[in-house]
Design a protein around this motif. Structure first.
Motif, PDB file in Angstrom:
ATOM      1  N   LYS A 125       0.838  -1.198   0.000  1.00  0.00           N
ATOM      2  CA  LYS A 125       0.000   0.000   0.000  1.00  0.00           C
ATOM      3  C   LYS A 125       0.872   1.246   0.000  1.00  0.00           C
ATOM      4  CE  LYS A 125      -3.604  -2.347   2.714  1.00  0.00           C
ATOM      5  NZ  LYS A 125      -4.374  -2.323   3.981  1.00  0.00           N
ATOM      6  N   GLY A 126       0.221   2.378  -0.221  1.00  0.00           N
ATOM      7  CA  GLY A 126       0.907   3.661  -0.086  1.00  0.00           C
ATOM      8  C   GLY A 126       1.606   4.166  -1.328  1.00  0.00           C
ATOM      9  N   GLU A 127       1.469   3.477  -2.461  1.00  0.00           N
ATOM     10  CA  GLU A 127       2.147   3.925  -3.675  1.00  0.00           C
ATOM     11  C   GLU A 127       1.531   5.229  -4.184  1.00  0.00           C
ATOM     12  OE1 GLU A 127       3.272   2.364  -8.198  1.00  0.00           O
ATOM     13  OE2 GLU A 127       1.823   1.251  -6.958  1.00  0.00           O
ATOM     14  N   ILE A 128       2.391   6.159  -4.569  1.00  0.00           N
ATOM     15  CA  ILE A 128       1.959   7.403  -5.205  1.00  0.00           C
ATOM     16  C   ILE A 128       2.619   7.443  -6.585  1.00  0.00           C
ATOM     17  CG2 ILE A 128       1.867   9.907  -5.090  1.00  0.00           C
ATOM     18  CD1 ILE A 128       0.310   8.561  -2.878  1.00  0.00           C
ATOM     19  N   SER A 129       1.807   7.390  -7.623  1.00  0.00           N
ATOM     20  CA  SER A 129       2.330   7.297  -8.993  1.00  0.00           C
ATOM     21  C   SER A 129       2.535   8.689  -9.595  1.00  0.00           C
ATOM     22  CB  SER A 129       1.366   6.509  -9.869  1.00  0.00           C
ATOM     23  OG  SER A 129       0.146   7.233 -10.034  1.00  0.00           O
ATOM     24  N   GLN A 130       3.227   8.710 -10.736  1.00  0.00           N
ATOM     25  CA  GLN A 130       3.414   9.979 -11.444  1.00  0.00           C
ATOM     26  C   GLN A 130       2.083  10.569 -11.867  1.00  0.00           C
ATOM     27  OE1 GLN A 130       7.645  10.783 -13.444  1.00  0.00           O
ATOM     28  NE2 GLN A 130       6.261   9.634 -14.742  1.00  0.00           N
ATOM     29  N   ARG A 131       1.149   9.706 -12.239  1.00  0.00           N
ATOM     30  CA  ARG A 131      -0.133  10.218 -12.690  1.00  0.00           C
ATOM     31  C   ARG A 131      -0.840  10.974 -11.566  1.00  0.00           C
ATOM     32  NH1 ARG A 131      -5.343   7.332 -15.706  1.00  0.00           N
ATOM     33  NH2 ARG A 131      -6.158   9.345 -16.382  1.00  0.00           N
ATOM     34  N   GLU A 132      -0.801  10.443 -10.358  1.00  0.00           N
ATOM     35  CA  GLU A 132      -1.419  11.129  -9.230  1.00  0.00           C
ATOM     36  C   GLU A 132      -0.731  12.459  -8.957  1.00  0.00           C
ATOM     37  OE1 GLU A 132      -2.791   8.190  -5.933  1.00  0.00           O
ATOM     38  OE2 GLU A 132      -1.115   7.220  -6.973  1.00  0.00           O
ATOM     39  N   LEU A 133       0.603  12.477  -9.105  1.00  0.00           N
ATOM     40  CA  LEU A 133       1.337  13.720  -8.872  1.00  0.00           C
ATOM     41  C   LEU A 133       1.023  14.762  -9.938  1.00  0.00           C
ATOM     42  CD1 LEU A 133       4.848  12.412  -7.726  1.00  0.00           C
ATOM     43  CD2 LEU A 133       2.981  13.298  -6.310  1.00  0.00           C
ATOM     44  N   VAL A 134       0.886  14.317 -11.194  1.00  0.00           N
ATOM     45  CA  VAL A 134       0.538  15.260 -12.262  1.00  0.00           C
ATOM     46  C   VAL A 134      -0.830  15.872 -11.979  1.00  0.00           C
ATOM     47  CG1 VAL A 134      -0.001  15.498 -14.714  1.00  0.00           C
ATOM     48  CG2 VAL A 134       1.976  14.150 -14.005  1.00  0.00           C
ATOM     49  N   LYS A 135      -1.788  15.031 -11.617  1.00  0.00           N
ATOM     50  CA  LYS A 135      -3.124  15.544 -11.304  1.00  0.00           C
ATOM     51  C   LYS A 135      -3.071  16.538 -10.155  1.00  0.00           C
ATOM     52  CE  LYS A 135      -5.799  11.465 -12.747  1.00  0.00           C
ATOM     53  NZ  LYS A 135      -6.644  10.350 -12.267  1.00  0.00           N
ATOM     54  N   ASN A 136      -2.310  16.192  -9.121  1.00  0.00           N
ATOM     55  CA  ASN A 136      -2.229  17.070  -7.950  1.00  0.00           C
ATOM     56  C   ASN A 136      -1.517  18.370  -8.285  1.00  0.00           C
ATOM     57  OD1 ASN A 136      -2.616  17.125  -4.832  1.00  0.00           O
ATOM     58  ND2 ASN A 136      -0.518  17.828  -5.155  1.00  0.00           N
ATOM     59  N   SER A 137      -0.510  18.291  -9.164  1.00  0.00           N
ATOM     60  CA  SER A 137       0.262  19.494  -9.488  1.00  0.00           C
ATOM     61  C   SER A 137      -0.610  20.573 -10.122  1.00  0.00           C
ATOM     62  CB  SER A 137       1.422  19.143 -10.435  1.00  0.00           C
ATOM     63  OG  SER A 137       0.946  18.826 -11.733  1.00  0.00           O
ATOM     64  N   LEU A 138      -1.661  20.154 -10.836  1.00  0.00           N
ATOM     65  CA  LEU A 138      -2.525  21.125 -11.494  1.00  0.00           C
ATOM     66  C   LEU A 138      -3.360  21.921 -10.485  1.00  0.00           C
ATOM     67  CD1 LEU A 138      -3.735  19.014 -14.553  1.00  0.00           C
ATOM     68  CD2 LEU A 138      -1.715  20.473 -14.321  1.00  0.00           C
ATOM     69  N   ARG A 139      -3.429  21.433  -9.242  1.00  0.00           N
ATOM     70  CA  ARG A 139      -4.137  22.153  -8.180  1.00  0.00           C
ATOM     71  C   ARG A 139      -3.195  23.080  -7.403  1.00  0.00           C
ATOM     72  NH1 ARG A 139      -5.595  16.542  -6.823  1.00  0.00           N
ATOM     73  NH2 ARG A 139      -7.420  15.945  -8.064  1.00  0.00           N
ATOM     74  N   MET A 140      -1.937  23.119  -7.832  1.00  0.00           N
ATOM     75  CA  MET A 140      -0.919  23.871  -7.090  1.00  0.00           C
ATOM     76  C   MET A 140      -0.541  25.185  -7.792  1.00  0.00           C
ATOM     77  SD  MET A 140       1.469  20.601  -6.086  1.00  0.00           S
ATOM     78  CE  MET A 140       2.634  21.523  -5.095  1.00  0.00           C
ATOM     79  N   ARG A 141      -1.371  25.601  -8.728  1.00  0.00           N
ATOM     80  CA  ARG A 141      -1.185  26.843  -9.471  1.00  0.00           C
ATOM     81  C   ARG A 141       0.208  26.932 -10.133  1.00  0.00           C
ATOM     82  NH1 ARG A 141       1.470  31.070 -10.972  1.00  0.00           N
ATOM     83  NH2 ARG A 141       0.306  32.944 -11.447  1.00  0.00           N
ATOM     84  N   PRO A 142       0.531  25.932 -10.960  1.00  0.00           N
ATOM     85  CA  PRO A 142       1.828  26.002 -11.649  1.00  0.00           C
ATOM     86  C   PRO A 142       1.754  26.893 -12.880  1.00  0.00           C
ATOM     87  CG  PRO A 142       0.694  24.007 -12.288  1.00  0.00           C
ATOM     88  CD  PRO A 142      -0.194  24.693 -11.272  1.00  0.00           C
ATOM     89  N   ASP A 143       2.865  27.558 -13.198  1.00  0.00           N
ATOM     90  CA  ASP A 143       2.997  28.196 -14.499  1.00  0.00           C
ATOM     91  C   ASP A 143       3.506  27.174 -15.514  1.00  0.00           C
ATOM     92  OD1 ASP A 143       2.237  30.912 -13.922  1.00  0.00           O
ATOM     93  OD2 ASP A 143       4.078  31.069 -12.752  1.00  0.00           O
ATOM     94  N   ARG A 144       4.375  26.289 -15.045  1.00  0.00           N
ATOM     95  CA  ARG A 144       4.893  25.221 -15.908  1.00  0.00           C
ATOM     96  C   ARG A 144       4.982  23.924 -15.111  1.00  0.00           C
ATOM     97  NH1 ARG A 144       8.597  27.543 -20.557  1.00  0.00           N
ATOM     98  NH2 ARG A 144       8.555  29.786 -20.131  1.00  0.00           N
ATOM     99  N   VAL A 145       4.729  22.833 -15.814  1.00  0.00           N
ATOM    100  CA  VAL A 145       4.896  21.500 -15.226  1.00  0.00           C
ATOM    101  C   VAL A 145       6.010  20.798 -16.004  1.00  0.00           C
ATOM    102  CG1 VAL A 145       3.820  19.278 -14.746  1.00  0.00           C
ATOM    103  CG2 VAL A 145       2.476  21.386 -14.544  1.00  0.00           C
TER     104      VAL A 145
END
Length: 466
Positions: free
Chosen positions: A294-314
């Motif tokens: 348990k506890g895996e955090i994938s790149q896809r989850e991070l990409v989704k979360n990053s869009l909620r962090m007000r990025p100018d660039r990802v």
């Protein structure tokens, strides 16, 4: 080990040399056999026996908790004392190597430490405990470095991965990790590795390369460098494509250097390698599952979360799966200027790879809709290649122009025109524009670029190696 021996050796470590007798070291079996100064095998034997003796007489948990310089001094003093009392038949230089080896065994990465200190080494490849290769200037060469056995190698691997909160065992026999300096590590152990544990280390470059450096070593030319700087400043979405070891992360670092200091950047990686110098950077790293699965955090989850962090660039270190869909959606929804890398052998292959990875997201999109997403999101593809002479080159800068029917159309702006091999086996050729003025040129002009269209004109050049 008896109390008298422990007392004597502790006194010796504190400076009371009169309290230590030769019989103390002999009782630890440090001199169980006499060997001569014959090289690495002899060094390893003495390192092993000295290390084992120190385990019996030093409180290593206390030593390891000390500042590094103080801990190394403590280990160095104790190891030197043991060798002196053993009357070890070693030359001064070999004694220094043995003492240094003991330090590395306790505080570092064992036999790998000299390779990690060598700036000319770009990759360290441990095929088995007695087979270690390195890459220098794009060429592989075998070293004389060896581990004592499989268990010794496994101990070093476990030390590396545990330092970043990861694990490797029979239930999880593959792991990605990184060293403290940022070097990327991959390890695989039995039962998947049939001949014993294996490990590869992609070295972290402390001195960041610049566009000028790449021009000087023949990885691109001045016109290509100017265009790359302008397209990053103009916030075009860029995919860096290439095979393993072609320099994708290096190029990503260089491209990111053209991002303005006022922009908020989110980076997403499996193992953090990017070296961004901007002040407003948030670095995210994936997490593997724990021992309970348990506890895996994938790149896809991070990409989704990053869009909620007000990025100018990802910036995504490497796109591998379903996160490709989320990346494309980000590029299409106001996060212009995003950067990513992927594995592919040509710009057209890179498009196909993106299609495959989008399909891994689980959405059954029509092929036309999928390609439309890609065509509207990706502006430029940089293709990298490591050639047989070991040099890494940008072999193509290609613009993604749009759709014609169900086909994504592209135009190559620059390429490397290969002419052959010279007498030393070095690839000869030259970089040239293709004559196509890209569609993005007008966008660059609107954003204040003074770039001339003359950059896109093919030039008559000497067709010898450039």
């Amino acid at each position: 080990m008896n109390n008298k021996i422990k007392t004597n050796l502790r006194l010796a470590n504190s400076g009371d040399r009169a309290s230590t007798k030769p019989s103390v070291v002999k009782s630890t079996e440090l001199v169980s056999s006499r060997i001569t100064d014959t090289g690495d095998a002899a060094d390893n034997d003495w390192i092993k026996r000295t290390h084992e003796s120190l385990l019996n007489v030093l409180d290593l948990s206390r030593v390891i908790s000390m500042p590094t310089d103080k801990a190394r001094a403590q280990i160095r003093e104790a190891a030197t004392k043991l060798l002196d009392e053993a009357n070890a038949p070693l030359s001064a230089s070999t004694r220094q190597r043995v003492v240094k080896g003991v330090e590395n065994e306790i505080l570092g990465h064992g036999p790998l430490e000299p390779l990690l200190e060598d700036p000319s080494v770009s990759d360290i490849l441990v095929n088995s405990y007695d087979s270690v290769y390195v890459e220098r200037k794009g060429k592989l060469e075998k070293t004389t470095i060896q581990f004592r056995d499989n268990q010794h190698l496994l101990t070093i691997i476990d030390r590396i991965v545990s330092n970043v909160g990861r694990r490797v065992d029979e239930s999880s026999p593959m792991v990605d990790a990184r060293l403290q300096d940022g070097s990327r590590v991959n390890a695989i152990i039995p039962p998947l590795a049939l001949d014993g544990p294996a490990m590869s280390i992609r070295r972290f470059i402390q001195d960041k390369l610049s566009t000028e450096d790449l021009i000087n070593i023949g990885s691109m030319n001045d016109a290509m460098a100017e265009v790359l700087a302008e397209i990053v400043k103009a916030q075009l979405n860029i995919v860096v494509s290439g095979g393993t070891g072609t320099g994708k992360t290096t190029i990503l670092n260089i491209l990111s250097s053209f991002i303005g200091s006022t922009e908020r950047i989110i980076t997403i990686e499996d193992s953090a390698e990017l070296q961004l110098q901007q002040p407003h950077v948030v670095r995210l790293e994936t997490r593997p599952q724990n021992i309970e699965g348990k506890g895996e955090i994938s790149q896809r989850e991070l990409v989704k979360n990053s869009l909620r962090m007000r990025p100018d660039r990802v910036i995504i270190g490497e796109v591998r799966g379903g996160e490709a869909l989320d990346m494309l959606q980000a590029m299409n929804t106001g996060h212009d200027g995003s950067l990513a890398t992927l594995h592919a052998n040509s710009p057209r292959d890179a498009i196909s790879r993106l299609e495959n990875m989008v399909s891994m997201a689980g959405l059954k999109l029509p092929i036309s809709a999928m390609r439309s997403q890609i065509a509207s999101a990706v502006d430029v593809i940089l293709q990298l290649e490591r050639m047989e002479d070991g040099k890494r080159r940008i072999t193509s800068i290609t613009e993604v122009q749009g759709m014609e029917g169900d086909i994504i159309t592209m135009s190559e702006i620059f390429n490397f025109a290969r002419t052959g091999l010279d007498d030393q086996g070095m690839v000869t050729g030259y970089f040239t524009a293709t004559g196509v003025v890209p569609n993005f040129y007008e966008k660059l002009k609107k954003r204040g670029s003074n770039m001339s269209t003359s950059l896109f004109k093919p030039k008559t050049v000497n067709r010898e190696a450039s």
